[in-house]
Scaffold this motif. Structure first.
Motif, PDB file in Angstrom:
ATOM      1  N   ARG A  77     -10.931  15.608-100.720  1.00 31.97           N
ATOM      2  CA  ARG A  77      -9.840  14.976 -99.931  1.00 31.97           C
ATOM      3  C   ARG A  77     -10.388  13.886 -99.014  1.00 31.97           C
ATOM      4  O   ARG A  77      -9.793  12.821 -98.855  1.00 31.97           O
ATOM      5  CB  ARG A  77      -9.091  16.032 -99.111  1.00 31.97           C
ATOM      6  CG  ARG A  77      -7.976  16.748 -99.877  1.00 31.97           C
ATOM      7  CD  ARG A  77      -7.053  17.553 -98.945  1.00 31.97           C
ATOM      8  NE  ARG A  77      -7.799  18.521 -98.132  1.00 31.97           N
ATOM      9  CZ  ARG A  77      -8.221  19.700 -98.589  1.00 31.97           C
ATOM     10  NH1 ARG A  77      -7.999  20.033 -99.860  1.00 31.97           N
ATOM     11  NH2 ARG A  77      -8.899  20.534 -97.817  1.00 31.97           N
ATOM     12  N   GLY A 113     -12.760  21.176-101.850  1.00 36.52           N
ATOM     13  CA  GLY A 113     -11.448  20.538-101.668  1.00 36.52           C
ATOM     14  C   GLY A 113     -11.445  19.605-100.476  1.00 36.52           C
ATOM     15  O   GLY A 113     -10.954  18.466-100.559  1.00 36.52           O
ATOM     16  N   ASP A 120     -10.034  14.988-110.288  1.00 40.37           N
ATOM     17  CA  ASP A 120      -9.197  14.366-111.329  1.00 40.37           C
ATOM     18  C   ASP A 120      -9.892  14.409-112.687  1.00 40.37           C
ATOM     19  O   ASP A 120      -9.251  14.561-113.725  1.00 40.37           O
ATOM     20  CB  ASP A 120      -8.913  12.900-110.961  1.00 40.37           C
ATOM     21  CG  ASP A 120      -8.112  12.805-109.666  1.00 40.37           C
ATOM     22  OD1 ASP A 120      -6.967  13.308-109.652  1.00 40.37           O
ATOM     23  OD2 ASP A 120      -8.647  12.283-108.671  1.00 40.37           O
ATOM     24  N   GLY A 171      -8.859  19.869-106.697  1.00 41.70           N
ATOM     25  CA  GLY A 171      -8.353  18.499-106.699  1.00 41.70           C
ATOM     26  C   GLY A 171      -9.130  17.469-107.477  1.00 41.70           C
ATOM     27  O   GLY A 171      -8.797  16.283-107.423  1.00 41.70           O
TER      28      GLY A 171
END
Ligand code: DX5
Ligand code: ZN
Length: 231
Positions: free
Chosen positions: A219, A215, A34, A32
């Protein structure tokens, strides 16, 4: 298309396994991330030494998102072309790295890559007032540069707010770097930042064999940031 000021998490590979960068980059992007934040240090501008252009070139094929190269080096101008050729998508130079930050930013743009200016904790936001039409991003350091795992400097929040004011409706990202984690990210979002570098807060407890921890850590930061956006 309107300017994308959505939350971006940019793990810093300074906190990754130095024997396994390719796999670590693939792991964080698979979990995840970016952007990938690459901390270049010269042992002069900051008291640590990390990656030259050949290392960044070796990272490049593993980065599928966006390679954000943070140059904590002085002088910076002699090395801009080499880091651009190594594959940086963005090159961020420190305002404090030399007497001509405007020319440095022009030199980065001339290489066809995105450009950013970074402010150390002791440097006031006002110094970049003449650079905002040149940059794609302002990086507000929330620790004194050189190492991961340092304590967040709370005055960074007010500085982000000042930078956000100065930017106005220009299409300029605000990135914060240093001590960013789920407990510090909220006030930074409220102050106007949209990109968050995190080293220890992303890599802690994980590994290429346990990437799901990365992850969960990403998150946790993103959810705290988005909660602040909704507040
Ligand atoms: C510090 C670097 C930061 C650092 C962030 O000089 O520019 O990118 O790696 O690490 P954490 O998130 O652990 O403070
Ligand atoms: Zn950095």
């Amino acid at each position: 298309m309107s300017f994308d000021r959505s939350i971006k998490i940019a793990p810093s590979i300074l906190s990754a396994d130095f024997a396994n960068f390719g796999a670590e980059i693939r792991a964080i992007e698979g979990q995840g991330a970016d952007w990938v934040h690459v901390d270049v240090m010269d042992g002069h501008f900051v008291p640590n030494l990390t990656f030259g252009p050949p290392a960044v070139k070796a990272f490049r094929p593993h980065v599928k998102t966006f390679m954000d190269v943070h140059l904590m080096i002085a002088p910076v101008d002699p090395y801009i072309e080499a880091y651009a050729e190594a594959g940086a998508d963005m090159i961020v130079a420190h305002w404090e790295a030399g007497p001509h930050p405007h020319r440095t930013l022009q030199a980065i743009k001339a290489q066809g890559v995105k450009c950013g200016i970074s402010l150390n904790p002791g440097t006031p936001a006002s110094v970049i007032s003449e650079l905002l039409d040149l940059v794609d991003m302002v990086l507000v350091m929330s620790v004194n540069p050189g190492f991961g795992g340092q304590k967040f400097i709370p005055s960074s929040v007010a500085k982000v707010r000042a930078v956000r004011e100065m930017i106005g409706d220009r299409e300029v990202h605000i990135q914060v770097d240093g001590g960013v984690d789920p407990t510090t990210v909220g006030p930074l979002v409220e102050a106007g930042a949209d990109c968050f570098v995190a080293g220890s807060a992303v890599f802690k407890g994980g590994s290429v064999d346990a990437p799901e921890v990365y992850g969960a850590n990403i998150r946790a930061i993103r959810e705290a940031a988005e909660a602040a956006q909704r507040a």
